[in-house]
Design a protein around this motif. Sequence first.
Motif, PDB file in Angstrom:
ATOM      1  N   TYR E  21     -72.084 -13.976  -1.488  1.00 11.15           N
ATOM      2  CA  TYR E  21     -73.099 -13.059  -2.038  1.00 11.15           C
ATOM      3  C   TYR E  21     -74.432 -13.781  -2.037  1.00 11.15           C
ATOM      4  N   ILE E  22     -75.374 -13.189  -1.322  1.00 10.65           N
ATOM      5  CA  ILE E  22     -76.652 -13.883  -1.131  1.00 10.65           C
ATOM      6  C   ILE E  22     -77.759 -13.131  -1.862  1.00 10.65           C
ATOM      7  N   CYS E  23     -78.546 -13.893  -2.600  1.00 17.63           N
ATOM      8  CA  CYS E  23     -79.560 -13.309  -3.472  1.00 17.63           C
ATOM      9  C   CYS E  23     -80.936 -13.346  -2.805  1.00 17.63           C
ATOM     10  N   HIS E  24     -81.676 -12.236  -2.898  1.00 24.37           N
ATOM     11  CA  HIS E  24     -83.066 -12.211  -2.409  1.00 24.37           C
ATOM     12  C   HIS E  24     -83.994 -12.914  -3.408  1.00 24.37           C
ATOM     13  N   CYS E  25     -83.581 -12.883  -4.662  1.00 26.01           N
ATOM     14  CA  CYS E  25     -84.405 -13.373  -5.758  1.00 26.01           C
ATOM     15  C   CYS E  25     -85.787 -12.723  -5.697  1.00 26.01           C
ATOM     16  N   GLY E  26     -85.803 -11.445  -5.455  1.00 26.07           N
ATOM     17  CA  GLY E  26     -87.049 -10.678  -5.460  1.00 26.07           C
ATOM     18  C   GLY E  26     -88.104 -11.246  -4.546  1.00 26.07           C
ATOM     19  N   GLY E  27     -87.669 -11.834  -3.430  1.00 29.89           N
ATOM     20  CA  GLY E  27     -88.644 -12.402  -2.506  1.00 29.89           C
ATOM     21  C   GLY E  27     -88.745 -13.910  -2.604  1.00 29.89           C
ATOM     22  N   ASN E  28     -88.355 -14.444  -3.736  1.00 28.44           N
ATOM     23  CA  ASN E  28     -88.425 -15.899  -3.878  1.00 28.44           C
ATOM     24  C   ASN E  28     -87.596 -16.589  -2.820  1.00 28.44           C
ATOM     25  N   ILE E  29     -86.478 -15.970  -2.484  1.00 30.25           N
ATOM     26  CA  ILE E  29     -85.660 -16.519  -1.404  1.00 30.25           C
ATOM     27  C   ILE E  29     -85.990 -15.784  -0.112  1.00 30.25           C
ATOM     28  N   SER E  30     -86.007 -14.457  -0.192  1.00 34.20           N
ATOM     29  CA  SER E  30     -86.104 -13.667   1.045  1.00 34.20           C
ATOM     30  C   SER E  30     -87.473 -13.783   1.729  1.00 34.20           C
ATOM     31  N   ASP E  31     -88.511 -14.247   1.013  1.00 32.11           N
ATOM     32  CA  ASP E  31     -89.804 -14.432   1.681  1.00 32.11           C
ATOM     33  C   ASP E  31     -89.758 -15.575   2.691  1.00 32.11           C
ATOM     34  N   HIS E  32     -88.870 -16.519   2.477  1.00 25.62           N
ATOM     35  CA  HIS E  32     -88.827 -17.689   3.360  1.00 25.62           C
ATOM     36  C   HIS E  32     -87.527 -17.793   4.142  1.00 25.62           C
ATOM     37  N   VAL E  33     -86.496 -17.150   3.598  1.00 29.63           N
ATOM     38  CA  VAL E  33     -85.186 -17.220   4.237  1.00 29.63           C
ATOM     39  C   VAL E  33     -84.820 -15.819   4.698  1.00 29.63           C
ATOM     40  N   ASP E  34     -84.417 -15.685   5.951  1.00 28.75           N
ATOM     41  CA  ASP E  34     -83.973 -14.376   6.450  1.00 28.75           C
ATOM     42  C   ASP E  34     -82.559 -14.133   5.914  1.00 28.75           C
ATOM     43  N   VAL E  35     -82.516 -13.417   4.805  1.00 29.01           N
ATOM     44  CA  VAL E  35     -81.270 -13.266   4.070  1.00 29.01           C
ATOM     45  C   VAL E  35     -80.215 -12.540   4.910  1.00 29.01           C
ATOM     46  N   ASP E  36     -80.661 -11.574   5.679  1.00 30.52           N
ATOM     47  CA  ASP E  36     -79.689 -10.834   6.497  1.00 30.52           C
ATOM     48  C   ASP E  36     -79.067 -11.743   7.557  1.00 30.52           C
ATOM     49  N   LYS E  37     -79.896 -12.605   8.102  1.00 30.65           N
ATOM     50  CA  LYS E  37     -79.376 -13.555   9.091  1.00 30.65           C
ATOM     51  C   LYS E  37     -78.329 -14.471   8.449  1.00 30.65           C
ATOM     52  N   VAL E  38     -78.613 -14.884   7.243  1.00 32.15           N
ATOM     53  CA  VAL E  38     -77.667 -15.751   6.540  1.00 32.15           C
ATOM     54  C   VAL E  38     -76.360 -14.993   6.316  1.00 32.15           C
ATOM     55  N   ARG E  39     -76.488 -13.721   5.953  1.00 30.45           N
ATOM     56  CA  ARG E  39     -75.275 -12.938   5.745  1.00 30.45           C
ATOM     57  C   ARG E  39     -74.484 -12.829   7.037  1.00 30.45           C
ATOM     58  N   ASP E  40     -75.193 -12.524   8.121  1.00 30.48           N
ATOM     59  CA  ASP E  40     -74.506 -12.382   9.419  1.00 30.48           C
ATOM     60  C   ASP E  40     -73.769 -13.666   9.781  1.00 30.48           C
ATOM     61  N   ALA E  41     -74.440 -14.779   9.571  1.00 32.27           N
ATOM     62  CA  ALA E  41     -73.810 -16.059   9.887  1.00 32.27           C
ATOM     63  C   ALA E  41     -72.581 -16.270   9.024  1.00 32.27           C
ATOM     64  N   ALA E  42     -72.668 -15.875   7.773  1.00 33.04           N
ATOM     65  CA  ALA E  42     -71.534 -16.049   6.872  1.00 33.04           C
ATOM     66  C   ALA E  42     -70.371 -15.183   7.319  1.00 33.04           C
ATOM     67  N   GLU E  43     -70.696 -13.984   7.736  1.00 34.70           N
ATOM     68  CA  GLU E  43     -69.621 -13.066   8.183  1.00 34.70           C
ATOM     69  C   GLU E  43     -68.836 -13.651   9.337  1.00 34.70           C
ATOM     70  N   ASP E  44     -69.541 -14.488  10.118  1.00 39.35           N
ATOM     71  CA  ASP E  44     -68.868 -15.082  11.274  1.00 39.35           C
ATOM     72  C   ASP E  44     -67.895 -16.192  10.894  1.00 39.35           C
ATOM     73  N   LEU E  45     -67.991 -16.678   9.663  1.00 42.97           N
ATOM     74  CA  LEU E  45     -67.110 -17.773   9.265  1.00 42.97           C
ATOM     75  C   LEU E  45     -65.697 -17.236   9.089  1.00 42.97           C
ATOM     76  N   SER E  46     -64.721 -18.014   9.566  1.00 40.65           N
ATOM     77  CA  SER E  46     -63.353 -17.491   9.581  1.00 40.65           C
ATOM     78  C   SER E  46     -62.822 -17.245   8.177  1.00 40.65           C
ATOM     79  N   CYS E  47     -63.228 -18.106   7.220  1.00 40.72           N
ATOM     80  CA  CYS E  47     -62.660 -17.963   5.885  1.00 40.72           C
ATOM     81  C   CYS E  47     -63.324 -16.843   5.083  1.00 40.72           C
ATOM     82  N   VAL E  48     -64.440 -16.361   5.574  1.00 39.78           N
ATOM     83  CA  VAL E  48     -65.187 -15.379   4.790  1.00 39.78           C
ATOM     84  C   VAL E  48     -64.694 -13.971   5.071  1.00 39.78           C
ATOM     85  N   LYS E  49     -64.356 -13.265   4.006  1.00 42.76           N
ATOM     86  CA  LYS E  49     -63.855 -11.904   4.175  1.00 42.76           C
ATOM     87  C   LYS E  49     -64.999 -10.891   4.049  1.00 42.76           C
ATOM     88  N   VAL E  50     -65.852 -11.096   3.045  1.00 41.28           N
ATOM     89  CA  VAL E  50     -67.019 -10.223   2.935  1.00 41.28           C
ATOM     90  C   VAL E  50     -68.258 -11.078   2.703  1.00 41.28           C
TER      91      VAL E  50
END
Lengths: 435, 99, 108, 308, 604, 142
Positions: E21-50
């Motif tokens: 579960y990845i937090c935008h922190c109201g832009g504090n994170i998402s302004d500098h980190v592409d949160v969706d990209k991080v999610r996509d990368a996580a989805e690709d991990l074998s152990c990750v279900k959601v």
Amino acid sequence: MAEPQVQHFDTIVIGGGIAGLQSALDLADQGYRVAVVEKDASIGGKMIRLSKVFPTLDCASCITTPKMASAAHHENITLFTYCNVDGIVRMGEEIHARITQNPRYVDPDKCIGCRKCEYACPVYLPDMEQGGFSAKKAISIPFSNAIPQVAVLDAEHCMLCGQCETVCPTDAVDYFMEPETFTLTARTAVLSTGFELSPVKDKAQYGNGEIPNVIDSLQMERLLAPHGPYNRVLRPSDGMEPDSIAYVQCAGSRDKSMGVSYCSRVCCMYAIKQAMLLSGALPLADITIYYMDIRAFGKGYEQFYQNAKAMGIEFVKAKVARINEGDGGSVTVRYENQDGGGIQTMDHDLVVLSMGILPGWRPEPYCPVSTDSDRFITSIKPKISPVLTDMEGVFAAGAAAGPKDIVDTISESGSAAVEAAKYMQASEPILETQP
Amino acid sequence: MILDTDFADEMKQYSGDTALECFNCGTCAALCPLFHDNFPRRMIRYVQVGAKERILENANELWRCLHCGLCTHTCPREADPGEIILGLKQMVVETRRRS
Amino acid sequence: MSDTEHKTDGDKKQMLKQLRKQRKESVARATAIMKKSKKEMKMVRGALSDGPATVPQIAEATGLFSDQVLWYVAAMKKYGEIQEAEKDGAYFQYALVGARETTEPQEG
Amino acid sequence: MFNPTDIIDILANNVKKTRGPFGIPKFITNRWWKTEEIPEKGEYLLFTGLMYQLAPFIETSTRHLERFEDTRWADEIRFARFVPPRLSGTGLAAMTPIFKQKQAQKALKDITRLLKTSGTDFFYRPQLDEYSGILLYDMGDRQGFADHARYVAENLTKAGVKKIITVDPHTTYALKVLYPEYTGETFEVIPYFELLALESKTADLEVTLHDPCFFGRYLEVSDVPRAVLSNLGIRTSNLRNDQVFTSCCGGPAESVSPALSRSIMEERKKELETPGHPIVAMCPVCAGNLKRSGAQVEDLSAVLARHV
Amino acid sequence: MTNPNDKENKDDTHNGKVGVYICHCGGNISDHVDVDKVRDAAEDLSCVKVARTNMFMCSDPGQNMIIEDLENGEVDRVVVASCAPSLHETTFRSAVERAGANPFVYEHANIREQVSWVHHGDPATDKASTLVAAAAAKAENLEPLHPVRVDAFRHATVIGAGIAGMKTAVDIARQGIDVALVEKTTQPGGRLNTLHTLAPDGEKAGDVVDAFYEEIQNSERITVYPNTQVNDVKGYVGNFTLTLATDGENGRADTTVDTGAIVMATGSQSYTPFNGEYAYGEHPQVITLPELIQTLAENSGDENTLTVNGKKIRNMVMIHCVGSRRIPGIHETKEDANLNEYCSRTCCSAVLHAGNFIRETFPGTSIFDMYRDIRTYGRGQEELYNRAAENRVVFMRFEADAPPRVESSDTGNFPLSVTVSDGLTFNEEMTVPADLVVLATGVEPTDISGIAGMLKLPRGNDGFLNEVHPKLRPVELPVTGVFLAGTCQAPMDSSEACNTAGAAAAKVSALLGKGYIELDPFVAHVDEEKCTGTGACVDACLVDDALELVETEVAGQTVKKARVTAALCQGCGACVAVCPENAIEVNGWTLKQYEAMVDAIAAA
Amino acid sequence: MTPTGNSGNQDKILILATETCAYPGADSTGQAHSSYPANTYILRVRAPVLFPESFYLDCFQKGISGIIIMSCGEECPYEGAYKDLAKRVDRVYAAMKEKGLDINRLRLTAICTVCNRAFLNEVNRMNDLVQELGPPQFAATA
């Protein structure tokens, strides 16, 4: 936020400094529900503002932060920060504390401590957390390791320009907040209201705080702190790295002419500590401590003092009589040297006044607990339990009951916790639990 | 140096025996506009240890004092150094007159 | 605590206007502080535009008091505008961030 | 440095004989009132203590002493034959220029005028106005002081005086603090400026006020003259060493060591000149000393009188 | 003792299904980190279900996403990538708990303080993805954990019945916990029994003792063991067994006491000057302060002059810092004795207090006080110093390297003369003729080598017991369940001793109040199948007795296996590093988990 | 354990930061928004004494270019752990030398909860080093 008007606890702790936190933790660990009421926007008191602490020279923040975090996360502790105490009275079996929640103008439940507002705010103000040497904004997080990490808006210095509201990701800014009052009730209270430094302004001989590069000891704590205003020790008049630093002991203690006849107990050791830290930060600087009696009485303190001497810190037996502005930002001190040197004057780049300790809070008229001629809370049984006050069920801990170093404060706070627990046990016999 | 603890009693009849309250911090000496040889603390210390002879030997020094009151005003122990010096002047005047 | 969430933008503007009136004094005080610091920080920036300088040098260039300059330097350093540069005698130099990437703030 | 006890003996002798420290008869020194119209009855007795009147004589005597200090002649002073003509008595009076004596009287005339303007109910009787004896006290001659003080106090009591207006710090301190202790007589003693109610005529001026030790530190009345000045629109500079923390003018040492006195007053002169405003004194001794060091000094009464 | 982790670790061997579960922190994170990209990368991990994102993970909707996924059985391990764990790790652990899962199947990725606030652009996004992958790798290897619960006797033992011991006993007993109060002498009261009145306020020492004495005698919960010493200690926190040896009329008798905690309140003693130290032992009119205090009780107040040893004392000299504040290279001492470099804290006030008493009661006795620094630090103490000055105690100041010389003399009928170079008198040499010289002797720890040895308690160079940390854990000793109170720790006055006693009592009450002790689950755990009994872990262990080798039967053979005493283990992992078989791990922080994290980082 | 080699294109720095001192210290640096290289991966540890010598060597084997152990130093809550750790690090250095690794790739430091400056110093210093040295190269024979 719909706070209930009255909240019930076992103990109300007034003051969320190291004394209050220790008392609260010791009570909460025994299963009592504790309310901690703090006037500042963060708990942590004076200790969290210090650099390193004697005699172990460990980082003050590293010792305070865990205690702050434990208190903040403890299931039996509720923190009330940025609150004033309007009155503490005993009503029958209970103690009632009337509290005013000062408006932060930021909803603490919404604020995520991201400091976007602080960066956006255009109003620069002296940051008193940094001895006034650096700036904060009209809206800011009190300091880096503040608990709670919630911004506070200084309405007295706010332009109402709306910048902070615009950038806040959680809509936490609320310019319309009003103070709110509520009542806490409990069976016992611990007064751990700490200390303030005696003001430099009261001492004409030392320039009433108007001579450049004459600072007080808490300001020096900030200069020495790893996240201080300059990140290094510089003299505030022009940023020069000082070559010669002097400590003036008993600048606000043991001096009836200032109305403080008592010894403030911690100044000798904090001056020696700061001197040691300075000689680490500025290896080439000359450091002088002008003193009457070095009071290194605690465990390991005398050895600490002797180490400082061995490190080359100069100890001059003299009470500085007068401080004058010297040439080019220097500071001139005049004194009679008790080692037979007669009357001498000496120039330093930076002079630190080891100011004394005054009570941080006067109970009168808020609380019918007595104070002594020294204005600290009276102990009715100073020998067998210094934490007992003349108000039933009310205990004092730490500097509220007289100047005290951290070590003595922490043990006294534990003692206050056990006295409060004893009082509550007496009124309600404990049920036998299975061994 | 001859110690005489009774000297304090003798001083009582002049400007009191506050000299004993002095803890020898030297504020008076360093603030004194005379800026002279540990004055007035030297005299006060002689009172403390009862060195009357020393005081009489150096009696003229006492009249340097301007009685400006700065030392009395700033004394951390409220030992009234200025009044002690005045008392010593009185003591010297009366001692000399008697002899 | 006051609940402004359900107010419309128009209401809120009106309320804010009202509040500004109420806090006329503090708003004026804050505005004066802001204007002064804005002007003087601009002067500090100007003094650093040609490269790093010490506090007395900035004070000389701007005509500001050196204690005030140091305060601005500390403030601008805190908010990421200025960084410490090399030492010049007993004084450190300060540089605008981004002006000279090579002047790393940290010494080795 | 002169032998203090010799000087004390001269002073004590003078006071005993002439009721004045310099052995100059009162009819010579105290003449200012002759041109004034002051009632002989009223609520407050104006009691000058003759300090203003004696100031020019102190100056003369100091000037002469200064020449002898630390010379082999210093010792000679103890031989009384040197003393009377030069350092006290009518000889001293003769050596003190008349214009200086007149100048000194001006303050008393100004004060009279100020009190009148303020509507104060006061009176003056030259026969009750005496030297307070303060110098004897300062020098350590308790006996001499007490004898003289009793004489002065008795006269006042006999005349039924209860309330006294004083004009200088030394006399004020003597009457207010020392007399009750040494004579048993207590008067209500008020420095003249505490009774002034001057209408505001807005002067636009700043002055540097030198607080005498006795007003500033011993009696702690520094804020009163400041308030009086401020009522007239006159600002006072902030000095680091003022009010209770004032620096000495060097005055009291002059009879024993004029050289020491001079070094102290020069130090003070520098401090007072720093703000760059006219210097104002409240004591004839201070004023005399500061003038001697070359400073431009005016008495408070003159400044007030000019702006009323 | 129960350690539920032992059992469950064996049962729960399946690999986790991780929810990220990845937090935008109201832009504090998402302004500098592409949160969706991080999610996509996580989805690709074998152990990750959601893998999901939210504007504010700490908000109720954010937490509810986790709870739903756990309740649906979609995931059984949770990773939240948001701010620093110090802020919200507990928030998310309790969310996991609310969903009915074990709170320790949670791992936190810090992508605000350690990513979005310090890095920008693609590197920030890449690093966030890597940290999420590492957290997921650890989460996959997480096991449910339970706090270690240790049953504890609701009984404490206080050793030493001086003021500190008495107060500790009373304070603990009032919390409903039984106390054994062990005293080696016949009588409670300790050093207070030897004192007259106390500085600075003059309370009678006897009254202070009496304040506790009655309660100790009458309390049903307190058992006093006079004439008793501890002979043997066994066990660990909550479960100690002490053997007490009591000397009685019929010889020694042993008692066994089961106790949950031990409080050391063994106190201190006065320093005895060596022969010749300031003429002590060589001249009868040189005595110590405690000896003076004894005689004060004997003197009647109607005399004008103090009498000691039958002699009228006209002049008395008191010398400070005898047996304290010694400096190596300047001071010497008896052979084998400690140099005592510390300040004894209480002597200055005690000297001045005695001095005031004498001056106020016997005005015919003059006092000369020779000091190095006057240390009247405490409340009311500076006033004591001031009063001594008013009482005409004449002070003289000496340097450490030029102590006063005490000599026999017959000048002016005084038996002694004391000469000192007096700093206050411009370093002039002053000679005081004296009838009596009183040495302000310091404080030394009592000999507790027996019990300290049994419990392996650390003592400093000064011989006093050393607490774990003067500020973090000031009344605790490194042996869990053993505390200290009063002057066995350092010199202190009775107020301070009582405060430490109260603090120790608070700790004991919190420890034993519930009858069991809950310790955090992050303790060492031995995989018995892998363990070959090398004992390397036992040697490496930093805590005595937390690890031991025990003999067990495996397939009919007696073999040695390591065993952890969870109650003693601090979970530092010193044992983990040395095990040649990787047979020991710290629960929740296993080496395997770290290796998985490093793999994830290296693979990025 | 399978060495995964240098699959990344960065010179990665692994930071083992103690949960009581150095980890909050890194957070404090974040709160001050002080930027530092992004090739740094901070793992929270209770006490770094947990890691055997092989752990460090494996990390290098896996392609980690530099490791900083950020401990609590003398303020370590586990008495004796720091001393043991320091000894272990010496043994790791010996092994690194044997394998031809520059021992500066591993650093033992103490960072406190508010040591922003020290934290940045350490990170920048290690980054300069790994940029210069590149990925770890093991000597042919171990």
